[in-house]
Motif scaffolding. Sequence first.
Motif, PDB file in Angstrom:
ATOM      1  N   TYR A 179      -2.444   0.315   8.393  1.00 26.80           N
ATOM      2  CA  TYR A 179      -1.919   0.249   7.042  1.00 26.80           C
ATOM      3  C   TYR A 179      -3.008   0.706   6.094  1.00 26.80           C
ATOM      4  O   TYR A 179      -4.057   0.087   5.990  1.00 26.80           O
ATOM      5  N   THR A 180      -2.755   1.814   5.425  1.00 27.49           N
ATOM      6  CA  THR A 180      -3.735   2.380   4.515  1.00 27.49           C
ATOM      7  C   THR A 180      -3.584   1.738   3.142  1.00 27.49           C
ATOM      8  O   THR A 180      -2.493   1.657   2.596  1.00 27.49           O
ATOM      9  N   TYR A 181      -4.705   1.289   2.614  1.00 27.29           N
ATOM     10  CA  TYR A 181      -4.777   0.705   1.274  1.00 27.29           C
ATOM     11  C   TYR A 181      -5.532   1.657   0.362  1.00 27.29           C
ATOM     12  O   TYR A 181      -6.313   2.489   0.827  1.00 27.29           O
ATOM     13  N   PRO A 235      -8.133  -1.575   6.067  1.00 28.95           N
ATOM     14  CA  PRO A 235      -8.730  -2.872   6.393  1.00 28.95           C
ATOM     15  C   PRO A 235      -7.847  -3.700   7.318  1.00 28.95           C
ATOM     16  O   PRO A 235      -6.659  -3.421   7.488  1.00 28.95           O
ATOM     17  N   THR A 236      -8.425  -4.741   7.867  1.00 28.46           N
ATOM     18  CA  THR A 236      -7.651  -5.710   8.649  1.00 28.46           C
ATOM     19  C   THR A 236      -6.946  -6.655   7.679  1.00 28.46           C
ATOM     20  O   THR A 236      -7.289  -6.733   6.490  1.00 28.46           O
ATOM     21  N   GLY A 237      -5.983  -7.410   8.192  1.00 30.14           N
ATOM     22  CA  GLY A 237      -5.293  -8.397   7.368  1.00 30.14           C
ATOM     23  C   GLY A 237      -6.237  -9.459   6.834  1.00 30.14           C
ATOM     24  O   GLY A 237      -6.103  -9.900   5.684  1.00 30.14           O
ATOM     25  N   LEU A 266     -10.445 -10.125   0.271  1.00 28.62           N
ATOM     26  CA  LEU A 266     -10.559  -9.371  -0.981  1.00 28.62           C
ATOM     27  C   LEU A 266      -9.594  -9.916  -2.029  1.00 28.62           C
ATOM     28  O   LEU A 266      -9.916  -9.962  -3.219  1.00 28.62           O
ATOM     29  N   TRP A 267      -8.420 -10.360  -1.591  1.00 31.09           N
ATOM     30  CA  TRP A 267      -7.466 -10.966  -2.521  1.00 31.09           C
ATOM     31  C   TRP A 267      -8.051 -12.233  -3.142  1.00 31.09           C
ATOM     32  O   TRP A 267      -7.885 -12.484  -4.331  1.00 31.09           O
ATOM     33  N   LYS A 268      -8.745 -13.028  -2.338  1.00 30.67           N
ATOM     34  CA  LYS A 268      -9.360 -14.253  -2.870  1.00 30.67           C
ATOM     35  C   LYS A 268     -10.422 -13.932  -3.917  1.00 30.67           C
ATOM     36  O   LYS A 268     -10.648 -14.713  -4.835  1.00 30.67           O
ATOM     37  N   SER A 269     -11.065 -12.764  -3.797  1.00 35.43           N
ATOM     38  CA  SER A 269     -12.077 -12.370  -4.784  1.00 35.43           C
ATOM     39  C   SER A 269     -11.463 -11.852  -6.075  1.00 35.43           C
ATOM     40  O   SER A 269     -12.070 -11.936  -7.134  1.00 35.43           O
ATOM     41  N   ASN A 270     -10.254 -11.287  -5.987  1.00 33.55           N
ATOM     42  CA  ASN A 270      -9.618 -10.711  -7.169  1.00 33.55           C
ATOM     43  C   ASN A 270      -8.093 -10.821  -7.026  1.00 33.55           C
ATOM     44  O   ASN A 270      -7.399  -9.823  -6.855  1.00 33.55           O
ATOM     45  N   PRO A 271      -7.547 -12.036  -7.103  1.00 30.30           N
ATOM     46  CA  PRO A 271      -6.113 -12.226  -6.828  1.00 30.30           C
ATOM     47  C   PRO A 271      -5.182 -11.544  -7.832  1.00 30.30           C
ATOM     48  O   PRO A 271      -4.038 -11.270  -7.518  1.00 30.30           O
ATOM     49  N   MET A 311       0.652  -7.269   0.998  1.00 24.55           N
ATOM     50  CA  MET A 311       2.042  -6.912   1.318  1.00 24.55           C
ATOM     51  C   MET A 311       2.355  -7.465   2.683  1.00 24.55           C
ATOM     52  O   MET A 311       1.631  -7.215   3.640  1.00 24.55           O
ATOM     53  N   THR A 312       3.385  -8.240   2.775  1.00 27.53           N
ATOM     54  CA  THR A 312       3.785  -8.780   4.068  1.00 27.53           C
ATOM     55  C   THR A 312       4.884  -7.908   4.647  1.00 27.53           C
ATOM     56  O   THR A 312       5.724  -7.391   3.923  1.00 27.53           O
TER      57      THR A 312
END
Length: 193
Positions: free
Chosen positions: A153-155, A172-174, A180-185, A191-192
């Motif tokens: 999955y390309t981000y 990246p891995t999940g 990274l989401w925890k650093s900048n939510p 995306m699930t």
Amino acid sequence: MDVFMEYLVAKKKDTKDKLIIAGIIVGGVVISLAMFALMIFVALIMANAAAEQQNPLGTVSFSIGFVLVLFLWYGAVLLINTRSVEYEYIVTNNELDIDKVMSKKGRKHLITIDIHAASCMARIDDNEHNNVYKNPPEGVKILDYSAHSANGYTYFIDVPVDGERTIVLFEPTGRMVESLWKSNPRNVHRMTD
């Protein structure tokens, strides 16, 4: 609590890589054949010139030519190996480092991203958030550090790099995305499936 994760992905060879490799091989064959033809020509001239004498010069020139052909193919293999690229993603707390690993030997640091500075991070197929990726404003630099794998999955990250607005592509891995989401939510969009 400190976070440290690393993930290595092999870049899939694209058409450009395959054409370069084919060109190196074709060039090596053509140059090798030309060198062998030249060696045979020189050996025949030496043999005719010294028909009455025992002249080892023809054998020496053939040996030198053979060694040169071996060096040519050694160089060709080294060039082909430069097309073998892996990207290493390293998440340390709120920073993402991306390195390029060439031929499993050489390493080059490509970029360090402070995830706090990112205005958006999302999957490229996230139609709710990928407008800036699909329609980048003029002057935005796009750096593709993704593996182009079918199952990855390309981000993208929209972030300033050295004062210049840049879009960075990576896979990246999940767990990395979660970190990274925890650093900048607010700006990192998970995306699930």
